[in-house]
Enzyme design. Structure first.
Site, PDB file in Angstrom:
ATOM      1  N   GLU A 108       0.781  -1.306   0.171  1.00  0.00           N
ATOM      2  CA  GLU A 108       0.112  -0.214   0.007  1.00  0.00           C
ATOM      3  C   GLU A 108       0.873   1.240   0.007  1.00  0.00           C
ATOM      4  O   GLU A 108       0.441   2.385  -0.569  1.00  0.00           O
ATOM      5  CB  GLU A 108      -0.863   0.019   1.103  1.00  0.00           C
ATOM      6  CG  GLU A 108      -2.095  -0.965   1.085  1.00  0.00           C
ATOM      7  CD  GLU A 108      -3.223  -0.409   2.126  1.00  0.00           C
ATOM      8  OE1 GLU A 108      -2.665  -0.127   3.247  1.00  0.00           O
ATOM      9  OE2 GLU A 108      -4.352  -0.745   1.816  1.00  0.00           O
ATOM     10  N   PHE A 109       1.829   1.309   0.769  1.00  0.00           N
ATOM     11  CA  PHE A 109       2.768   2.302   0.938  1.00  0.00           C
ATOM     12  C   PHE A 109       3.128   2.669  -0.351  1.00  0.00           C
ATOM     13  O   PHE A 109       3.386   3.848  -0.677  1.00  0.00           O
ATOM     14  CB  PHE A 109       3.806   1.711   1.999  1.00  0.00           C
ATOM     15  CG  PHE A 109       4.484   3.131   2.775  1.00  0.00           C
ATOM     16  CD1 PHE A 109       5.326   4.288   2.038  1.00  0.00           C
ATOM     17  CD2 PHE A 109       4.529   3.172   3.909  1.00  0.00           C
ATOM     18  CE1 PHE A 109       5.576   5.127   2.840  1.00  0.00           C
ATOM     19  CE2 PHE A 109       4.873   4.261   4.707  1.00  0.00           C
ATOM     20  CZ  PHE A 109       5.406   5.426   4.189  1.00  0.00           C
TER      21      PHE A 109
ATOM     22  N   ASN B 267       9.644  14.548   1.340  1.00  0.00           N
ATOM     23  CA  ASN B 267       9.778  15.805   1.931  1.00  0.00           C
ATOM     24  C   ASN B 267       8.396  16.063   2.619  1.00  0.00           C
ATOM     25  O   ASN B 267       7.299  15.246   2.629  1.00  0.00           O
ATOM     26  CB  ASN B 267       9.796  16.697   0.854  1.00  0.00           C
ATOM     27  CG  ASN B 267       8.903  16.717  -0.218  1.00  0.00           C
ATOM     28  OD1 ASN B 267       7.638  16.944  -0.303  1.00  0.00           O
ATOM     29  ND2 ASN B 267       9.177  16.476  -1.437  1.00  0.00           N
ATOM     30  N   ALA B 268       8.027  17.342   3.205  1.00  0.00           N
ATOM     31  CA  ALA B 268       7.071  17.586   4.012  1.00  0.00           C
ATOM     32  C   ALA B 268       5.712  17.546   3.118  1.00  0.00           C
ATOM     33  O   ALA B 268       4.621  16.999   3.562  1.00  0.00           O
ATOM     34  CB  ALA B 268       7.045  18.963   4.644  1.00  0.00           C
TER      35      ALA B 268
ATOM     36  N   HIS C 198       0.483  14.530   2.026  1.00  0.00           N
ATOM     37  CA  HIS C 198      -0.361  13.880   1.113  1.00  0.00           C
ATOM     38  C   HIS C 198      -0.574  12.440   1.703  1.00  0.00           C
ATOM     39  O   HIS C 198      -1.610  11.996   1.956  1.00  0.00           O
ATOM     40  CB  HIS C 198       0.275  13.782  -0.393  1.00  0.00           C
ATOM     41  CG  HIS C 198      -0.708  13.191  -1.077  1.00  0.00           C
ATOM     42  ND1 HIS C 198      -0.592  11.909  -1.607  1.00  0.00           N
ATOM     43  CD2 HIS C 198      -1.750  13.706  -1.972  1.00  0.00           C
ATOM     44  CE1 HIS C 198      -1.429  11.589  -2.620  1.00  0.00           C
ATOM     45  NE2 HIS C 198      -2.286  12.502  -2.695  1.00  0.00           N
TER      46      HIS C 198
ATOM     47  N   ARG D 268      -3.820   8.216   4.647  1.00  0.00           N
ATOM     48  CA  ARG D 268      -3.366   6.976   5.336  1.00  0.00           C
ATOM     49  C   ARG D 268      -3.682   7.104   6.834  1.00  0.00           C
ATOM     50  O   ARG D 268      -3.147   6.461   7.674  1.00  0.00           O
ATOM     51  CB  ARG D 268      -1.964   6.584   5.101  1.00  0.00           C
ATOM     52  CG  ARG D 268      -1.542   6.266   3.626  1.00  0.00           C
ATOM     53  CD  ARG D 268      -2.690   5.223   3.080  1.00  0.00           C
ATOM     54  NE  ARG D 268      -2.185   4.885   1.836  1.00  0.00           N
ATOM     55  CZ  ARG D 268      -2.776   4.021   0.798  1.00  0.00           C
ATOM     56  NH1 ARG D 268      -3.955   3.315   1.507  1.00  0.00           N
ATOM     57  NH2 ARG D 268      -2.579   3.569  -0.254  1.00  0.00           N
TER      58      ARG D 268
END
Length: 243
Positions: A86-87, A186-187, A192, A197
């Site tokens: 999923e990641f 990154n941030a 997102h 998630r």
């Protein structure tokens, strides 16, 4: 050849460690201010970001996203393989390197949910909820998974003992097997990820993540919040929508 008989062990948690970072609220400010200050924007690196938290909130609110990309965080993550599958749907702004079952003998560590994991899905797709399982269901899940893991890892060891290549032998192993990886983001890309998630009372857009990947997200979020507190506050203030 396999290293010898191994006892299967199980876990119900995940591991997330921030191993390296170059990320601060000041990174957002100098990137944003280059638009109007040019080389003078470098002065932001020496200033207290607190004085410009209004700018960070404005960027988040009006979704000026690129200033949130000028930073980096690398996490070491240990989780079941199904979490990683999923990641890795998150591709923009992410880099991954995962443990290889081709080049090493995989350790017999598998996932079994604990009593806090809701086991029963009710409703139709798009309108379902998860509810608590009964003690009987919890016991059945634990016993069935344990039996399955024992059998699959024994089959894996048998194939290795016969001289079968690791990349072939691993095909008998289930997605409940723990793997490990480094994930760099990154941030903006992390926001997102968190928006999709994790569930949160401040989120404008509801999300329905699988609990196991949410466990990873929660740990990553806690580490990021310490690095970029003003950006993190603006993310929550503006509905946890990535800019």
């Amino acid at each position: 050849m396999p290293s010898g008989e191994s006892t299967v062990s199980t876990r119900s948690d995940v591991t997330v460690e921030l191993v390296k970072s170059s990320a601060s609220d000041a990174d957002v400010l100098f990137a944003a201010r280059v638009s109007t200050l040019g080389e003078q924007s470098l002065e932001e690196l020496q200033k207290d970001p607190e004085r410009s938290k209004g700018l960070i909130n404005y960027l988040m609110r009006d979704r000026h996203g690129s200033p949130f990309e000028h930073n980096s965080m690398t996490f070491f993550i240990s989780a079941p393989i199904f979490v990683f599958r999923e990641f890795m749907r998150h591709r923009v702004g992410w880099s991954y390197n995962e443990e290889s079952g081709r080049y090493r003998e995989l350790e017999p560590v598998f996932y079994v949910p604990d009593e806090s994991r809701k086991l029963v899905q009710e409703g139709r797709p798009g309108k379902y909820v998860f509810v608590e399982g009964t003690p009987s269901q919890q016991a059945t899940v634990s016993s069935v998974l344990d039996e399955s893991y024992q059998q699959s890892y024994a089959a894996y060891q048998k194939l290795l003992a016969e001289g079968v290549a690791r990349e072939v032998a691993r095909t008998v192993l289930p997605v409940g097997l723990f793997s490990s990886m480094y994930a760099t983001c990154n941030a903006r890309s992390l926001m997102h990820f968190l928006g999709l998630r994790t569930q949160h009372e401040l989120a404008k857009v509801p999300s329905f993540p699988q609990r196991e990947i949410e466990m990873v997200g929660e740990k990553m979020e806690a580490a990021w919040a310490q690095l970029m507190p003003l950006t993190y506050a603006a993310f929550n203030t503006n509905g946890r929508v990535a800019p």
